[in-house]
Structure formats: structure tokens, C-alpha cells
Scaffold this active site. Structure first.
Site, PDB file in Angstrom:
ATOM      1  N   ALA A   1       1.909   3.678   5.359  1.00  0.00           N
ATOM      2  CA  ALA A   1       2.538   4.984   5.146  1.00  0.00           C
ATOM      3  C   ALA A   1       2.301   5.851   6.378  1.00  0.00           C
ATOM      4  O   ALA A   1       1.472   5.514   7.228  1.00  0.00           O
ATOM      5  CB  ALA A   1       1.954   5.657   3.907  1.00  0.00           C
ATOM      6  N   LYS A   2       3.013   6.932   6.482  1.00  0.00           N
ATOM      7  CA  LYS A   2       2.785   7.879   7.576  1.00  0.00           C
ATOM      8  C   LYS A   2       3.405   9.203   7.179  1.00  0.00           C
ATOM      9  O   LYS A   2       4.326   9.244   6.358  1.00  0.00           O
ATOM     10  CB  LYS A   2       3.454   7.365   8.860  1.00  0.00           C
ATOM     11  CG  LYS A   2       2.902   7.980  10.130  1.00  0.00           C
ATOM     12  CD  LYS A   2       1.676   7.239  10.638  1.00  0.00           C
ATOM     13  CE  LYS A   2       1.153   7.835  11.921  1.00  0.00           C
ATOM     14  NZ  LYS A   2       0.170   6.964  12.563  1.00  0.00           N
ATOM     15  N   GLY A   3       2.887  10.284   7.770  1.00  0.00           N
ATOM     16  CA  GLY A   3       3.444  11.601   7.477  1.00  0.00           C
ATOM     17  C   GLY A   3       3.557  12.424   8.735  1.00  0.00           C
ATOM     18  O   GLY A   3       3.026  12.049   9.784  1.00  0.00           O
TER      19      GLY A   3
ATOM     20  N   VAL B   1       6.309   9.090   4.382  1.00  0.00           N
ATOM     21  CA  VAL B   1       7.059   7.855   4.135  1.00  0.00           C
ATOM     22  C   VAL B   1       6.085   6.756   3.758  1.00  0.00           C
ATOM     23  O   VAL B   1       5.072   6.545   4.423  1.00  0.00           O
ATOM     24  CB  VAL B   1       7.863   7.437   5.398  1.00  0.00           C
ATOM     25  CG1 VAL B   1       8.585   6.111   5.147  1.00  0.00           C
ATOM     26  CG2 VAL B   1       8.862   8.518   5.792  1.00  0.00           C
TER      27      VAL B   1
END
Ligand code: NAD
Length: 422
Positions: free
Chosen positions: A111-113, A66
Site C-alpha cells: 500500500a502507499k499514501g 492505495v
């Protein structure tokens, strides 16, 4: 307007984040007209990650990346492997990265995943295949100038090396700048592994000074004894503090005289957790929140400090090593009780700050000494915290709302200056 693809509750990570944004809006002035953009991720990618297991069968895992905001620069934020990862959690973590990166004024968005997987159930080879397939799937939106992943819960330098290699193979050129938190000889930075814990210590040291809490002899309780919790504990130990309680997924341990960290840290490395450590007594998990301590460091997962635990804690200072460990209702209780909270979005920003140093070093192919890195980290964290503290004093608001105020102003200013395209 609410988003159709998530259904947050007040206590869920995205619900917590939305309530934190609502609290800052009155302090944003005219920029508040852009605040809706903070409540929507710019882009959310859901991917299927199929891998062949060692027994020859195929397993499917759900993966996410995201990008909450790219207004101030490329996306930046870690990748989490955990069985409870959801799109909603990754959205919140990506949004907190936007706030954090802006709070320390790094030229990044947020962002991050994550992958919904229990990595402890996979072999090393399966973990490698999972990482490589996930990297290929999110390869359409990551890159050294687009979005730069890093380690988070259950991911480490080896996972970053596989991500870097996969991205490089797919694009045809070695791209060290696509991830940070890499091994040192692959373009990693000295000081990165312990940087988040160091940032927790630096902000904690500054906060303790402001409330006249002497670190020498202070009692510290740490929840989560992984990368962040153990590194922070080590630095507080070196400053003379006593780490009296520690909790992780294996259990809780207590020693009123403080642990011998030179024995506890190898014990955790060798056995996978704090349970069974001989230099302490085992303790009921819930009793962790009642231990007599001056400093509480939640450094595990979100939502740990709820209203009930916030009313019980005996700490004077809470240092949020984890992302999102305190529910908004608990925040209010801690404030009413006069317990100071240094919020995640500044407290644990040391990791991404040294990730930024790593990215800069990779681009210039010129590497700094560990002393240089630690000194620059200290300076950036102290400067950022001072600006936040001034903002908190000026508006008489908590450090969390003040951090959001500083960060959201920077994000929304960039948003407004860039304007809408087309
Ligand atoms: P890690 O995987 O190294 O450690 C996680 C720790 O949490 C482990 O000790 C684990 O046992 C513990 N834990 C897991 N479930 C638990 C439970 N139910 N109760 C108690 N303990 C539990 O991860 P990390 O990198 O140390 O990350 C910890 C937190 O810090 C996360 O919130 C992460 O997002 C945040 N953070 C990490 C970094 C970084 O650079 N690694 C940077 C900023 C923030």
C-alpha cells in the site's frame, strides 16, 4: 484491459511498473494466468483534506491511500507529502511495496499514501492539522490488521505520532501498531530511522563483493541526501568509501577526495540541504551524472535515471535507494553496459523490514536491542538477495526481473490459494 482512471506513459511511474510486470510474466509459469491482478490496485481511495490555515482561511489538499494487494497480509507502505504526488504515482509506489514486501517475505501486501502538498510552505500546526484530517479520512481503510502506513518523502516520526494519536482517538484505544516509524517512546523501534539506508548498504556490500569491487576507497555519488541517502552514505563512509558527490533539491556538491560526513550531515540538518557546504565545490545539477564514481545511489524520486543519464554514468554499481528511480529503457542501457543494478524492490527494503520488526514488537509489547535489530535486518536482506541472485543466475535475467519473479510467485500463489470471493 487498461484502467479508465489513469493514463500512464512508458516513462511514468505506473507505466514503468507495468513494463516491469510484463518482463516477469514469461518466468511465472502457470501462475501467469493470475498476472492481470498485479496490474490493478485492489483499492484506491481519494480524499479531500480541508484544513484551516494559520491565517484563518481554509485550504483543500488532495490525498490518496492505495492498497495494491492484500493477498499476503495487511497493506504496508509509506505516506508521501509532495506537491507532485498524483494518484498514478501512489498506485505505482503501492505496487512496488507489494513486490518489495513479498521479495523479503514479510507477511504484508502493498500500500502507499500521499498528499499533494508542499509541506515546506506549511507551519508545524498546519502540518499537524493536515496529517490529522488525512488520517481521519483514510481511517476507514487503515488499521493494525488492515493497512499500516509509515514515513516516506517529507514525512517523519512526528507525522507518524500524529497519525497514531488521531487513529487512536477515533477508535477509542491506543493503537501503536497502526503506523510504523514512530518515535521510540511511542512504540517505535530502535534502528528504524536508518534502516532503509542500512539495507542499501547491506545489499550494496553483497553486490560489491560479487563484482569484486572493494568498498574501501570506492567512490560513491548520492542523489537525495534525506533519510535514505544520508544514512546509506554514512555506512559506506564507515566502510572506507568516499562520498564524492551529493545532490538534493537545493543543488549539487562535489569533492574528489570525499566529503567529511561529520560536517556535511549537520550542515544538511541545519540548513535544509547540501548547497553551501564549505567542504565541497558546487556543481551543475546535470553534471552529477558524469562524475567519476564506482557506486551511484539514486535516493530521491522516481524517473531520475533516464536513457541519456544511463549512457553517461561511470558507476559500476547502481543501488536504488529511491523507489522507481530508473526508467525501463535506462535499465536496458545499464544492462548492456554491464553496470549492475540492485533494484529498489530489494535494495531499499530495509526500511519496511524494520517497520515489520516494529509492528511485531508493538503487538508483543516486548522491545529488542538495536544490535538485535541490525543483525536480524542484515540476515533477512542477505538471505533475500541470495535467493534473488540464484533466480537471476538460473534464468539469466537482471536482478530486477529476478526480484519480481520471486515476489510475484509468492503474491500470485497466495492469490490462487485464496481464490476468488464469492
Ligand atoms: P526525504 O524526504 O528524507 O529525502 C528526500 C531527498 O530527495 C531530499 O534530500 C531532497 O532534497 C531530495 N530531492 C527531492 N527532490 C529532488 C530533486 N528534484 N533532485 C534531487 N534531489 C531531490 O525522503 P526519504 O525518506 O529519504 O526518501 C527518498 C527515497 O527513498 C524516496 O524514493 C522514497 O520513496 C524512498 N524510500 C524511503 C524509505 C524510508 O524509509 N524513508 C524506504 C524505502 C524507500
Amino acid at each position: 484491459m487498461t484502467l479508465s482512471y489513469v493514463n500512464p506513459t512508458p516513462d511514468s511511474p505506473w507505466g514503468t511498473y507495468l513494463s516491469q510486470v510484463d518482463r516477469v510474466i514469461p518466468y511465472l509459469g502457470p501462475l501467469a494466468s493470475w498476472a492481470e491482478s498485479l496490474k490493478r490496485p485492489k483499492r484506491a481511495l481519494i480524499v479531500d483534506v480541508p484544513i484551516e490555515l494559520d491565517n484563518g482561511t481554509v485550504a483543500h489538499f488532495e490525498g490518496y491511500r492505495v492498497q495494491h494487494s492484500l493477498s499476503r497480509g495487511p497493506g504496508k507502505g509509506g505516506v508521501r507529502y509532495h506537491p507532485d504526488v498524483t494518484l498514478e504515482e501512489v498506485m505505482a509506489l503501492s505496487a512496488w511495496m507489494s513486490i518489495k514486501n513479498a521479495a523479503v517475505n514479510l507477511p504484508y501486501g502493498g500500500a502507499k499514501g500521499g498528499i499533494r502538498v508542499d509541506p515546506k510552505k506549511l507551519s508545524t500546526k498546519e502540518l499537524e492539522r493536515l496529517t490529522r484530517r488525512y488520517t481521519s479520512e483514510i481511517g476507514i481503510i487503515i488499521g493494525p490488521q488492515q493497512d499500516i502506513p509509515a514515513p516516506d518523502v517529507n514525512t517523519n516520526a512526528q507525522v507518524m505520532a500524529w497519525m497514531m494519536d488521531t487513529y487512536s482517538m477515533n477508535t477509542g484505544a491506543t493503537a501503536t501498531g497502526v503506523v510504523t516509524g514512530k518515535p521510540i517512546h511511542l512504540g517505535g523501534s530502535l534502528g528504524r530511522v536508518k534502516a532503509t539506508g542500512r539495507g542499501v548498504f547491506v545489499t550494496g556490500r553483497e553486490a560489491a563483493r560479487r563484482i569484486n569491487l572493494e568498498l574501501n576507497g570506492a567512490k560513491v555519488a548520492v542523489q537525495g541526501f534525506g533519510n535514505v541517502g544520508s544514512s546509506a552514505a554514512e555506512l559506506f563512509g564507515q566502510a572506507g568509501a568516499k562520498i564524492v558527490a551529493a545532490q538534493d533539491h537545493t543543488g549539487t556538491i562535489y569533492n574528489s577526495k570525499g566529503f567529511d560526513l561529520s560536517q556535511l550531515i549537520p550542515h544538511v540538518r541545519d540548513t535544509g540541504g547540501v548547497a553551501g557546504f564549505k567542504g565541497a565545490e558546487p556543481m551543475d545539477n546535470e553534471a552529477f551524472w558524469d562524475v567519476p564514481c564506482d557506486i551511484l545511489i539514486p535516493a530521491a524520486l522516481e524517473g531520475q535515471l533516464n536513457a541519456e543519464r544511463a549512457s553517461r554514468t561511470r558507476a559500476r554499481l547502481v543501488l536504488e535507494g529511491a523507489n522507481g528511480p530508473t526508467l525501463p529503457v535506462a535499465d536496458d542501457i545499464l544492462a548492456e553496459r554491464g553496470i549492475l543494478v540492485v533494484p529498489d524492490v530489494i535494495c531499499n527494503a530495509g526500511g519496511v523490514t524494520v517497520s515489520y520488526f516494529e509492528w511485531v514488537q508493538d503487538f508483543s509489547s516486548f522491545f529488542w536491542t538495536e544490535d538485535e535489530i541490525n543483525l536480524r535486518l542484515d540476515k533477512i536482506m542477505v538471505g533475500a538477495l541470495k535467493k534473488i541472485w540464484d533466480t537471476a543466475d538460473r534464468h539469466r535475467i537482471t536482478l530486477r526481473t529476478a526480484t519480481f519473479a520471486v515476489a510475484c510467485e509468492r503474491i500470485l500463489m497466495a492469490r490462487q490459494e485464496r481464490g476468488l470471493y464469492p
